[in-house]
Design a protein around this motif. Sequence first.
Motif, PDB file in Angstrom:
ATOM      1  N   SER A   8       4.021   8.472   1.153  1.00 37.86           N
ATOM      2  CA  SER A   8       3.314   8.062  -0.060  1.00 37.86           C
ATOM      3  C   SER A   8       2.511   6.790   0.193  1.00 37.86           C
ATOM      4  O   SER A   8       2.899   5.922   0.979  1.00 37.86           O
ATOM      5  CB  SER A   8       4.286   7.856  -1.218  1.00 37.86           C
ATOM      6  OG  SER A   8       5.139   6.757  -0.970  1.00 37.86           O
ATOM      7  N   ALA A   9       1.393   6.668  -0.501  1.00 40.82           N
ATOM      8  CA  ALA A   9       0.474   5.539  -0.279  1.00 40.82           C
ATOM      9  C   ALA A   9       1.149   4.199  -0.537  1.00 40.82           C
ATOM     10  O   ALA A   9       0.896   3.218   0.185  1.00 40.82           O
ATOM     11  CB  ALA A   9      -0.756   5.706  -1.177  1.00 40.82           C
ATOM     12  N   ALA A  10       1.993   4.130  -1.558  1.00 38.95           N
ATOM     13  CA  ALA A  10       2.639   2.860  -1.904  1.00 38.95           C
ATOM     14  C   ALA A  10       3.485   2.336  -0.756  1.00 38.95           C
ATOM     15  O   ALA A  10       3.500   1.124  -0.473  1.00 38.95           O
ATOM     16  CB  ALA A  10       3.500   3.035  -3.161  1.00 38.95           C
ATOM     17  N   PHE A  11       4.202   3.235  -0.071  1.00 38.79           N
ATOM     18  CA  PHE A  11       5.071   2.814   1.031  1.00 38.79           C
ATOM     19  C   PHE A  11       4.276   2.576   2.316  1.00 38.79           C
ATOM     20  O   PHE A  11       4.585   1.646   3.070  1.00 38.79           O
ATOM     21  CB  PHE A  11       6.166   3.854   1.255  1.00 38.79           C
ATOM     22  CG  PHE A  11       7.268   3.794   0.245  1.00 38.79           C
ATOM     23  CD1 PHE A  11       8.430   3.084   0.501  1.00 38.79           C
ATOM     24  CD2 PHE A  11       7.149   4.425  -0.974  1.00 38.79           C
ATOM     25  CE1 PHE A  11       9.450   3.011  -0.432  1.00 38.79           C
ATOM     26  CE2 PHE A  11       8.159   4.356  -1.923  1.00 38.79           C
ATOM     27  CZ  PHE A  11       9.316   3.647  -1.652  1.00 38.79           C
ATOM     28  N   VAL A  12       3.277   3.395   2.566  1.00 36.08           N
ATOM     29  CA  VAL A  12       2.481   3.228   3.779  1.00 36.08           C
ATOM     30  C   VAL A  12       1.731   1.901   3.742  1.00 36.08           C
ATOM     31  O   VAL A  12       1.707   1.147   4.726  1.00 36.08           O
ATOM     32  CB  VAL A  12       1.493   4.407   3.942  1.00 36.08           C
ATOM     33  CG1 VAL A  12       0.514   4.129   5.084  1.00 36.08           C
ATOM     34  CG2 VAL A  12       2.250   5.702   4.215  1.00 36.08           C
ATOM     35  N   GLU A  13       1.123   1.569   2.604  1.00 39.43           N
ATOM     36  CA  GLU A  13       0.333   0.344   2.519  1.00 39.43           C
ATOM     37  C   GLU A  13       1.188  -0.908   2.692  1.00 39.43           C
ATOM     38  O   GLU A  13       0.808  -1.831   3.417  1.00 39.43           O
ATOM     39  CB  GLU A  13      -0.403   0.269   1.178  1.00 39.43           C
ATOM     40  CG  GLU A  13      -1.260  -0.985   1.054  1.00 39.43           C
ATOM     41  CD  GLU A  13      -1.941  -1.115  -0.290  1.00 39.43           C
ATOM     42  OE1 GLU A  13      -2.908  -1.899  -0.381  1.00 39.43           O
ATOM     43  OE2 GLU A  13      -1.501  -0.459  -1.259  1.00 39.43           O
ATOM     44  N   ILE A  14       2.348  -0.947   2.049  1.00 35.53           N
ATOM     45  CA  ILE A  14       3.152  -2.168   2.072  1.00 35.53           C
ATOM     46  C   ILE A  14       3.743  -2.447   3.448  1.00 35.53           C
ATOM     47  O   ILE A  14       4.128  -3.582   3.754  1.00 35.53           O
ATOM     48  CB  ILE A  14       4.252  -2.103   0.996  1.00 35.53           C
ATOM     49  CG1 ILE A  14       4.674  -3.528   0.581  1.00 35.53           C
ATOM     50  CG2 ILE A  14       5.461  -1.285   1.472  1.00 35.53           C
ATOM     51  CD1 ILE A  14       5.548  -3.566  -0.653  1.00 35.53           C
TER      52      ILE A  14
END
Length: 461
Positions: free
Chosen positions: A308-314
């Motif tokens: 998911s984008a939220a986990f990849v970005e952080i």
Amino acid sequence: MSTLPAPAFSRPYVISWNLTYRCNLACEHCYLDAGGKPKLEDDDAFADRGELSTEECKRVIDEIATFAPESVTILTGGEPLLRRDILQIIRYAAAKELWVVVGTNGVSVTETLARLLKDEGVRGLALSLDALDADRHDDFRRVRGAWLNTVNGAKTLAKVGLPFIVQTTVGAHNAAELEAIADFAHDTLGAKVWNLYFLVQTGRGQFVTDLDAAGYSGVLADLSRIQKKYKDRMVCNAKCAPHYVKRQFEEDVDNPFARVYEGGAGGCPAGTHYMGIRPNGDVTPCPYLPVFGGSLRRDSLANLWNSSAAFVEIRDRNSLEGRCGACELSAHCGGCRARAYGVHGSVLAEDPICDHEPGTFADALARALDEAGDGGENAFAATRDRLAVGSQRFGTEASTRVAWDDDARERMKRIPLFVRGMVVQRVEKWCREQGKPRVTLAELEALRSRMPTPKIFGESD
């Protein structure tokens, strides 16, 4: 950007699961906007106040046990003890060998309930204490009698032998009495762990921030003194304050209290070793971060964590912005990602409560190393390499290099997985120094008697 996690970020080790928005308090700083009259109903991140059913909770537990076995699973709220099925949820999670902890305000803790929680497999509870004066605590928690209920709850837990942590959120209302609160937690309540939380501007907390960077810096100085005072008697932790590591290394580059997370996560484990689940099943890298990877009602835990984008970005800690991006301590600190989002609207922004000027620490350390004939040609490289020696690392794999007896290996399962690797390394180092060829129960007991931390994880047989 790759959608696959780095090897060190292949799974969560600690999961904070908000089971409900219901609460018998109405704390003014609540990150979940739980209890009382909600202030953020028009905010999309807080609009859905539904809860997973008992069966849905069991399915989530199955996923956690498969994808992240032995995770510390913090069942919290709101007030989790208000759920009628809380004992069923605890029983099921414990049977799946998850490390179950209950985060409660203590209001509902009776001796009967405490014994039930212990019998069903709860490893410990976390209680909040925010002032020594009952009225100030009750004002912060917005309910009369909250302080007395918390204190009585702690005494009840001590009576039945259920370990507990005392947690304090620092603010202008209590910054001057932190040491006295720690003393009370240890001397009167019998706590083995005291966690000092630094407010994150999220939920109702965005309306009550009352300390600036200089004020927080003073708090860190107080905490450093308190840690030294309680060494080997009570573990004292800074929570949501990864920049504390700078003060620790300023005092001693081999500071025994300095702790970071594996894989380059620094001092903030959001989305790398830690995650949150909302009452409705939404998943976030951190419970203080109202940014979601998706819902466990529609997707798998493994897929949300990995892709998911939220986990990849952080996890992209090489793309930190502002002072955090330029800082020589980023591999050990990296700032609080939830606070960065709360103030700046980006999980990669700088942490607003840190007052460090990048480069100043590296220059000073590099000069000291150069004078000692220990290098110093490159300030940033010298800082990184030197500090890597001094810090304890959470999330280290529990690989063994010394022979272990089977019963000693089994005993180590009483220690949460996210610190087990670090403890294994410490045990093996101690045995080598003592000339012991293998790790036995007797050696574990000898080492255990010298530190308070293992006692949190259950008494010996």
